[in-house]
Design a protein around this motif. Structure first.
Motif, PDB file in Angstrom:
ATOM      1  N   ALA A   1      21.229 107.594   4.023  1.00 15.35           N
ATOM      2  CA  ALA A   1      22.111 108.768   4.106  1.00 15.35           C
ATOM      3  C   ALA A   1      22.519 109.014   5.545  1.00 15.35           C
TER       4      ALA A   1
ATOM      5  N   HIS B   1      28.738 104.355  -0.777  1.00 17.98           N
ATOM      6  CA  HIS B   1      29.433 104.991   0.342  1.00 17.98           C
ATOM      7  C   HIS B   1      30.553 104.118   0.897  1.00 17.98           C
TER       8      HIS B   1
ATOM      9  N   ALA C   1      25.136 106.514   6.471  1.00 15.32           N
ATOM     10  CA  ALA C   1      26.412 106.755   5.791  1.00 15.32           C
ATOM     11  C   ALA C   1      27.091 108.033   6.264  1.00 15.32           C
TER      12      ALA C   1
ATOM     13  N   ALA D   1      26.544 112.945   2.331  1.00 12.71           N
ATOM     14  CA  ALA D   1      27.730 112.181   2.710  1.00 12.71           C
ATOM     15  C   ALA D   1      28.553 111.872   1.464  1.00 12.71           C
ATOM     16  N   ARG D   2      29.838 111.936   1.626  1.00 12.04           N
ATOM     17  CA  ARG D   2      30.730 111.697   0.488  1.00 12.04           C
ATOM     18  C   ARG D   2      30.746 110.215   0.147  1.00 12.04           C
ATOM     19  N   ASP D   3      30.734 109.918  -1.128  1.00 10.43           N
ATOM     20  CA  ASP D   3      30.879 108.537  -1.559  1.00 10.43           C
ATOM     21  C   ASP D   3      32.234 108.376  -2.245  1.00 10.43           C
ATOM     22  N   HIS D   4      32.480 107.187  -2.783  1.00 11.52           N
ATOM     23  CA  HIS D   4      33.806 106.932  -3.365  1.00 11.52           C
ATOM     24  C   HIS D   4      34.089 107.830  -4.558  1.00 11.52           C
TER      25      HIS D   4
END
Length: 118
Positions: free
Chosen positions: A86, A44, A89, A94-97
């Motif tokens: 989660a 994240h 983040a 949740a959006r990660d890279h």
């Protein structure tokens, strides 16, 4: 923090070393939880990981406080470390890279195809 340290990442290196030094003084169960939380939060992070530093500082403080009070890591974090991470983040899903890069790539491809087709 000066400009050069920010550009080179020296400030992050010093901060990371301070985190690890603090973590070494944790009991074994707390240290294992710290390692697991770090591993779950890294996806994240942004390119440098700078956005995770305040979160990791807070988690480490929570673990240090729990150890000082004699509470176990499981008692503080609960059964679901994935859910805990989660929530830290930005919630479930949740959006990660990878998500951010995928969206950027898809946007760039769509823009190129739009120029070619129209």
């Amino acid at each position: 923090m000066n400009f050069w340290d920010t550009v080179t990442g020296n400030d992050l290196t010093r901060e990371w070393q301070a985190f690890e030094a603090r973590a070494e003084s944790l009991p074994a169960g707390h240290l294992a939880a710290w390692q697991e939380i770090k591993n779950r939060l890294f996806p994240h992070g942004d390119f440098t990981g700078r956005n995770l530093m305040p979160i990791l500082d807070g988690v480490l403080g929570l673990l240090e406080e729990a150890a000082a009070e004699g509470r176990g890591a499981h008692e503080v974090l609960g059964d679901d470390i994935d859910g805990f991470c989660a929530a830290l983040a930005g919630g479930e899903g949740a959006r990660d890279h990878r998500d951010r890069w995928r969206e950027r790539l898809n946007g760039n491809v769509a823009a190129k195809l739009g120029r070619l087709g129209g």
